[in-house]
Each structure stands twice: as C-alpha cells, then as structure tokens.
Design a protein around this motif. Structure first.
Motif, PDB file in Angstrom:
ATOM      1  N   SER A  40      85.709  19.558  33.652  1.00 52.73           N
ATOM      2  CA  SER A  40      84.520  19.621  32.814  1.00 52.73           C
ATOM      3  C   SER A  40      84.334  18.315  32.059  1.00 52.73           C
ATOM      4  CB  SER A  40      84.620  20.798  31.842  1.00 52.73           C
ATOM      5  OG  SER A  40      85.776  20.674  31.050  1.00 52.73           O
ATOM      6  N   SER A  41      85.423  17.565  31.848  1.00 48.74           N
ATOM      7  CA  SER A  41      85.307  16.292  31.137  1.00 48.74           C
ATOM      8  C   SER A  41      84.699  15.212  32.015  1.00 48.74           C
ATOM      9  CB  SER A  41      86.675  15.838  30.630  1.00 48.74           C
ATOM     10  OG  SER A  41      87.494  15.467  31.714  1.00 48.74           O
ATOM     11  N   SER A  42      84.896  15.308  33.322  1.00 47.63           N
ATOM     12  CA  SER A  42      84.378  14.360  34.318  1.00 47.63           C
ATOM     13  C   SER A  42      84.651  12.901  33.975  1.00 47.63           C
ATOM     14  CB  SER A  42      82.886  14.604  34.564  1.00 47.63           C
ATOM     15  OG  SER A  42      82.129  14.335  33.409  1.00 47.63           O
ATOM     16  N   THR A  43      85.812  12.642  33.408  1.00 47.98           N
ATOM     17  CA  THR A  43      86.178  11.301  32.987  1.00 47.98           C
ATOM     18  C   THR A  43      87.055  10.613  34.021  1.00 47.98           C
ATOM     19  OG1 THR A  43      86.131  11.989  30.678  1.00 47.98           O
ATOM     20  CG2 THR A  43      87.330   9.973  31.168  1.00 47.98           C
ATOM     21  N   VAL A  44      86.771   9.342  34.241  1.00 45.62           N
ATOM     22  CA  VAL A  44      87.645   8.488  35.036  1.00 45.62           C
ATOM     23  C   VAL A  44      88.058   7.353  34.106  1.00 45.62           C
ATOM     24  CG1 VAL A  44      87.861   6.973  37.045  1.00 45.62           C
ATOM     25  CG2 VAL A  44      86.477   9.052  37.203  1.00 45.62           C
ATOM     26  N   SER A  45      89.365   7.192  33.943  1.00 49.07           N
ATOM     27  CA  SER A  45      89.859   6.106  33.100  1.00 49.07           C
ATOM     28  C   SER A  45      90.972   5.367  33.818  1.00 49.07           C
ATOM     29  CB  SER A  45      90.333   6.657  31.744  1.00 49.07           C
ATOM     30  OG  SER A  45      91.363   7.580  31.913  1.00 49.07           O
ATOM     31  N   ALA A  46      91.483   4.326  33.171  1.00 45.04           N
ATOM     32  CA  ALA A  46      92.532   3.507  33.772  1.00 45.04           C
ATOM     33  C   ALA A  46      93.843   3.733  33.034  1.00 45.04           C
ATOM     34  CB  ALA A  46      92.149   2.032  33.710  1.00 45.04           C
ATOM     35  N   LYS A  47      94.926   3.667  33.790  1.00 46.33           N
ATOM     36  CA  LYS A  47      96.259   3.799  33.227  1.00 46.33           C
ATOM     37  C   LYS A  47      97.144   2.728  33.845  1.00 46.33           C
ATOM     38  CE  LYS A  47     100.070   6.939  32.640  1.00 46.33           C
ATOM     39  NZ  LYS A  47     100.571   8.289  32.681  1.00 46.33           N
ATOM     40  N   SER A  79      92.440  21.869  55.528  1.00 47.17           N
ATOM     41  CA  SER A  79      93.831  21.691  55.074  1.00 47.17           C
ATOM     42  C   SER A  79      94.035  20.324  54.427  1.00 47.17           C
ATOM     43  CB  SER A  79      94.809  21.895  56.222  1.00 47.17           C
ATOM     44  OG  SER A  79      94.548  20.999  57.269  1.00 47.17           O
ATOM     45  N   CYS A  80      93.274  19.343  54.842  1.00 48.80           N
ATOM     46  CA  CYS A  80      93.349  18.025  54.205  1.00 48.80           C
ATOM     47  C   CYS A  80      92.985  18.146  52.719  1.00 48.80           C
ATOM     48  CB  CYS A  80      92.414  17.040  54.908  1.00 48.80           C
ATOM     49  SG  CYS A  80      92.337  15.401  54.139  1.00 48.80           S
ATOM     50  N   ALA A  81      91.891  18.851  52.430  1.00 41.31           N
ATOM     51  CA  ALA A  81      91.421  18.994  51.054  1.00 41.31           C
ATOM     52  C   ALA A  81      92.339  19.885  50.210  1.00 41.31           C
ATOM     53  CB  ALA A  81      89.994  19.532  51.043  1.00 41.31           C
ATOM     54  N   LYS A  82      93.187  20.669  50.851  1.00 38.95           N
ATOM     55  CA  LYS A  82      94.170  21.450  50.096  1.00 38.95           C
ATOM     56  C   LYS A  82      95.315  20.548  49.653  1.00 38.95           C
ATOM     57  CE  LYS A  82      93.085  25.935  51.904  1.00 38.95           C
ATOM     58  NZ  LYS A  82      92.985  26.580  53.179  1.00 38.95           N
ATOM     59  N   THR A  83      95.706  19.626  50.509  1.00 41.49           N
ATOM     60  CA  THR A  83      96.775  18.692  50.172  1.00 41.49           C
ATOM     61  C   THR A  83      96.263  17.578  49.273  1.00 41.49           C
ATOM     62  OG1 THR A  83      97.821  19.162  52.299  1.00 41.49           O
ATOM     63  CG2 THR A  83      98.539  17.160  51.157  1.00 41.49           C
ATOM     64  N   TRP A  84      95.049  17.133  49.517  1.00 39.84           N
ATOM     65  CA  TRP A  84      94.407  16.051  48.772  1.00 39.84           C
ATOM     66  C   TRP A  84      93.122  16.589  48.143  1.00 39.84           C
ATOM     67  CZ3 TRP A  84      97.021  11.533  48.352  1.00 39.84           C
ATOM     68  CH2 TRP A  84      98.074  11.330  49.257  1.00 39.84           C
ATOM     69  N   PRO A  85      93.225  17.338  47.025  1.00 36.18           N
ATOM     70  CA  PRO A  85      92.025  17.919  46.429  1.00 36.18           C
ATOM     71  C   PRO A  85      90.998  16.863  46.012  1.00 36.18           C
ATOM     72  CG  PRO A  85      93.996  18.921  45.517  1.00 36.18           C
ATOM     73  CD  PRO A  85      94.438  17.732  46.332  1.00 36.18           C
ATOM     74  N   PRO A  86      89.757  17.004  46.480  1.00 37.79           N
ATOM     75  CA  PRO A  86      88.699  16.086  46.061  1.00 37.79           C
ATOM     76  C   PRO A  86      88.475  16.211  44.554  1.00 37.79           C
ATOM     77  CG  PRO A  86      88.002  17.413  47.936  1.00 37.79           C
ATOM     78  CD  PRO A  86      89.284  17.992  47.450  1.00 37.79           C
ATOM     79  N   TYR A  87      88.220  15.107  43.892  1.00 35.80           N
ATOM     80  CA  TYR A  87      87.925  15.139  42.456  1.00 35.80           C
ATOM     81  C   TYR A  87      86.431  15.391  42.312  1.00 35.80           C
ATOM     82  CZ  TYR A  87      87.665  13.729  37.551  1.00 35.80           C
ATOM     83  OH  TYR A  87      87.444  13.696  36.203  1.00 35.80           O
ATOM     84  N   THR A  88      86.071  16.609  41.926  1.00 37.11           N
ATOM     85  CA  THR A  88      84.671  16.990  41.809  1.00 37.11           C
ATOM     86  C   THR A  88      84.298  17.224  40.361  1.00 37.11           C
ATOM     87  OG1 THR A  88      85.135  19.342  42.137  1.00 37.11           O
ATOM     88  CG2 THR A  88      84.642  18.036  44.114  1.00 37.11           C
ATOM     89  N   VAL A  89      83.024  17.085  40.074  1.00 39.27           N
ATOM     90  CA  VAL A  89      82.495  17.293  38.730  1.00 39.27           C
ATOM     91  C   VAL A  89      81.195  18.079  38.812  1.00 39.27           C
ATOM     92  CG1 VAL A  89      83.548  15.201  37.763  1.00 39.27           C
ATOM     93  CG2 VAL A  89      81.280  15.064  38.784  1.00 39.27           C
ATOM     94  N   SER A  90      80.824  18.687  37.704  1.00 37.05           N
ATOM     95  CA  SER A  90      79.560  19.416  37.672  1.00 37.05           C
ATOM     96  C   SER A  90      78.432  18.540  37.126  1.00 37.05           C
ATOM     97  CB  SER A  90      79.698  20.682  36.828  1.00 37.05           C
ATOM     98  OG  SER A  90      80.086  20.342  35.516  1.00 37.05           O
ATOM     99  N   GLY A  91      78.764  17.517  36.372  1.00 38.25           N
ATOM    100  CA  GLY A  91      77.762  16.620  35.802  1.00 38.25           C
ATOM    101  C   GLY A  91      77.951  15.206  36.307  1.00 38.25           C
ATOM    102  N   LYS A  92      77.626  14.272  35.448  1.00 34.87           N
ATOM    103  CA  LYS A  92      77.779  12.857  35.791  1.00 34.87           C
ATOM    104  C   LYS A  92      79.145  12.376  35.305  1.00 34.87           C
ATOM    105  CE  LYS A  92      75.672   8.433  35.365  1.00 34.87           C
ATOM    106  NZ  LYS A  92      74.767   7.498  34.919  1.00 34.87           N
ATOM    107  N   PRO A  93      79.905  11.682  36.159  1.00 34.80           N
ATOM    108  CA  PRO A  93      81.213  11.183  35.718  1.00 34.80           C
ATOM    109  C   PRO A  93      81.064  10.083  34.663  1.00 34.80           C
ATOM    110  CG  PRO A  93      80.709  10.369  37.915  1.00 34.80           C
ATOM    111  CD  PRO A  93      79.611  11.318  37.545  1.00 34.80           C
ATOM    112  N   THR A  94      82.061  10.019  33.772  1.00 28.45           N
ATOM    113  CA  THR A  94      82.057   9.062  32.674  1.00 28.45           C
ATOM    114  C   THR A  94      83.196   8.064  32.850  1.00 28.45           C
ATOM    115  OG1 THR A  94      81.283  10.838  31.238  1.00 28.45           O
ATOM    116  CG2 THR A  94      82.090   8.859  30.159  1.00 28.45           C
ATOM    117  N   ALA A  95      82.890   6.776  32.672  1.00 25.03           N
ATOM    118  CA  ALA A  95      83.901   5.721  32.764  1.00 25.03           C
ATOM    119  C   ALA A  95      84.475   5.425  31.382  1.00 25.03           C
ATOM    120  CB  ALA A  95      83.275   4.460  33.340  1.00 25.03           C
ATOM    121  N   LYS A  96      85.811   5.309  31.310  1.00 23.12           N
ATOM    122  CA  LYS A  96      86.483   4.986  30.044  1.00 23.12           C
ATOM    123  C   LYS A  96      87.639   4.035  30.301  1.00 23.12           C
ATOM    124  CE  LYS A  96      85.485   9.113  27.385  1.00 23.12           C
ATOM    125  NZ  LYS A  96      86.029  10.217  26.632  1.00 23.12           N
ATOM    126  N   ASN A  97      88.052   3.347  29.261  1.00 23.38           N
ATOM    127  CA  ASN A  97      89.301   2.584  29.260  1.00 23.38           C
ATOM    128  C   ASN A  97      89.446   1.606  30.424  1.00 23.38           C
ATOM    129  OD1 ASN A  97      91.850   1.853  28.299  1.00 23.38           O
ATOM    130  ND2 ASN A  97      92.885   3.467  29.434  1.00 23.38           N
TER     131      ASN A  97
END
Length: 171
Positions: A40-47, A79-97
């Motif tokens: 629900s946060s739809s955030t992509v940040s850097a670490k 089965s690919c998506a079970k091992t590698w779950p796609p990162y999905t969002v309901s809104g617009k993703p937000t960029a941070k950090n």
C-alpha cells in the motif's frame, strides 16, 4: 474400506482447494495474484549494502530484474511468479532516498495488476529472501535467465557477495 478411501480423498481434496484458495489471495482486492507482492505504501527506495546502492520496496525487500524481460512487460508468470513475486502496487509508485522518480513507472501484468518498473525493467522480490535487505537471488539463473538486483541507476548489478546463495530446487 473403499468408502473410507473415498472420504479421505474428498477431505484431502477439500483441504488442498482451501489451501490453494488461501494462497491465491493476499487479502487485497486490487491484487488478484498471490504471487504479487503488493504494497500500500508503493515506495521504492535505495539501500546501501555489500552490492552497493540497491533498490528496495517499502518493506526493505530487495528488488530484482529478470534478464528474460526485454521490455517493461513481465515474462515471469505461474511458478516463476511464485518464486519471484512481482512487486505490484494499487496506485502510483513513489521514489525515495536516491531513487530517480523519472525512471519509476508501472506496467500492466496479464492478471491486470500493476507491476512497478524502474528504467523499463519490471521489478520482483525473491521468495528466498527471508529478511529485509537480503540478496539471496543475486545472479541466480532460473526460469531461463539470470536475476540481478537493481542499482539506483536502473541497471543490473552483476557482482556477487561472498556469502553463498541458496539453491532453488527444481528450477
């Protein structure tokens, strides 16, 4: 005896269907796929870590790209998506950090969910990463191509860490 065997098979089948149905939904009506990691946060940040500055989702899970994806449309399903779950969002993703918002977008998956993309690459988490920040999927070749963590520049990071990577049985 046959009656007991049929009853057992019926109960076992019902348990399997109930388990599969529970696994299929993640409690979010907007995300029909159990494989999708919806936030629900739809955030992509850097670490920062041993592989450099990498992309993570709002829960701190490492984000990967799949070399078989030649466009922003995912080729990882079933089965690919079970091992590698796609990162999905309901809104617009937000960029941070340190993440560049101009490189962040979404692509529509075959099930209608919105998968986050960065620099044109669909993003995934890895089921073998049990804790935030782990990079156990780095460099694995499964489902026909290699998987790499994504740097803030939007490119794959191909170096590996000194820790051993887990095997992904049967793939």
């Amino acid at each position: 005896m046959r009656h007991h065997a049929r009853a057992f098979i019926a109960v076992a089948g019902a348990v399997f269907v109930a388990t599969a149905a529970t696994a299929y939904t993640d409690g979010n009506s907007h995300a029909p796929s159990a494989a999708a990691t919806s936030s629900s946060s739809s955030t992509v940040s850097a670490k920062s870590g041993s592989l450099g500055k990498i992309l993570v989702n709002g829960k701190g899970q490492t984000l990967y790209l799949f070399q078989a994806d030649k466009t922003s449309k995912s080729t990882c399903n079933g089965s690919c998506a079970k091992t590698w779950p796609p990162y999905t969002v309901s809104g617009k993703p937000t960029a941070k950090n340190g993440v560049q918002s101009g490189k962040l977008s979404t692509s529509t998956r075959s099930d209608g969910s919105k998968q986050v993309t960065y620099n044109g690459h669909p993003l995934y988490t890895f089921s073998g990463d049990k804790k935030a920040g782990q990079t156990n999927g780095q460099g694995l070749k499964v489902f026909g191509a290699k998987w790499y963590v994504v740097g803030t520049n939007g490119k794959q990071i191909t170096k590996t860490t000194s820790t051993s990577t887990p095997s992904v049985g049967g793939y």
